[in-house]
Enzyme design. Structure first.
Site, PDB file in Angstrom:
ATOM      1  CB  CYS A  87      -6.357  -3.815  -3.291  1.00  0.00           C
ATOM      2  SG  CYS A  87      -5.490  -3.620  -1.717  1.00  0.00           S
ATOM      3  CB  CYS A 243      -6.636   2.324   2.179  1.00  0.00           C
ATOM      4  SG  CYS A 243      -7.698   2.090   0.729  1.00  0.00           S
TER       5      CYS A 243
END
Length: 304
Positions: A87, A243
């Site tokens: 991530c 993101c």
């Protein structure tokens, strides 16, 4: 039941619940992750991050054995309880959390090695946030039969999304986790997407993928820096305001489409802000870095 002292943080609106569990004593079942991440009955987040010592969990032991500086491991789970390999926003927020919690020292310009399921990620503290070297990347994604060999993986995926007319070609890109990038033509197409519905991929990756819908800037390049805007549906979390690895994948895809004269630095606009993506050569091949803010919002206690 377990009592957790947690901190809420975000990177350009991509939000996380973070807590320290150095010795891996907390049972992180998918049910507990979902309870923490629930926006009505829990704290609410796109993901949950546990700060655990790399040598305290099986997946982290080989990492710290290879790189003793990677003392801390980012144990990341999506909001639905599933595990994610990487991530990009989360690893920057994780670095901020470790420093604010007094678990590490990281001066401006200094570098911190963090263990992840992707491998070791080096995060540098900058004047306005953090920059993460996400390492090498590749065209294609596993589980589709599409990879970077012989050019396979170049727009060989078909993507359908709610309110997007027809199937669109998608470019598979692996930056430690799988992504499919789709170009849209107008602001209206981008704004009109209904990403409460999961985009349909054909062929479907075995482990799913994040899907980015990207609109090239007009102009695409200004003063040597590329510009794009995107929205994303993250596997395991749904649409998010940002993101990090998706921004990286989107920038890589547009550079790929634009050709050899395209720049290696890109500004990526997401609903939660702006991220910077930079591609650069390294000994083991081209790396890609993600820079942007990492904010801690509040702390509290929770019983799960």
């Amino acid at each position: 039941m377990t009592d957790l002292h947690f901190t809420k943080g975000h990177g350009t609106g991509n939000d996380f619940v973070l807590f320290a569990d150095p010795d891996a004593a907390v049972d992180l079942s998918p049910e507990r992750i979902r309870a923490i991440a629930d926006r009505r009955f829990g704290v609410g987040a796109d993901g949950v991050i546990r700060a655990v010592r790399s040598d305290a969990i099986a997946v982290g032991a080989p990492i710290v054995a290879e790189d003793p500086d990677a003392v801390w491991f980012m144990d990341y789970h999506n909001a639905d309880g599933s595990v994610a390999e990487m991530c990009g926003n989360g690893v920057r927020v994780f670095a901020r959390y470790l420093t604010e919690a007094g678990l590490v020292e990281l001066a401006p310009g200094g570098t911190l090695s963090i263990g992840t399921r992707k491998g070791v990620v080096d995060v540098q503290r900058t004047t306005n946030g953090f920059s993460a070297d996400l390492g090498r990347w590749a065209l294609g994604i596993a589980g589709t039969g599409l990879d970077s060999t012989d050019g396979v993986g170049d727009d060989d995926l078909a993507v359908r999304a709610k309110n997007l007319e027809g199937a669109r070609p998608g470019l598979g890109i692996d930056v430690g986790n799988p992504h499919v990038v789709v170009a849209v033509a107008t602001d209206d197409e981008l704004a009109g997407l209904d990403l409460t519905f999961v985009p349909v991929l054909d062929p479907a990756p075995a482990s799913g993928a994040n899907v980015e819908f990207v609109l090239p800037g007009d102009p695409l390049v200004q003063d040597g820096v590329g510009s794009i805007t995107m929205r994303v549906h993250e596997r395991g979390s749904g649409e998010t305001l940002s993101c990090g690895t998706g921004a990286v994948a989107a920038a890589l895809a547009v550079r790929h489409w634009a050709g050899p004269k395209a720049p290696n630095t890109w500004r990526v606009g997401v609903p939660g802000g702006v991220l910077t993506v930079r591609m650069f050569p390294a000994e083991d091949g081209e790396h890609v870095a993600l820079a942007g803010p990492a904010d801690l919002v509040f702390s509290g206690d929770l019983t799960v």
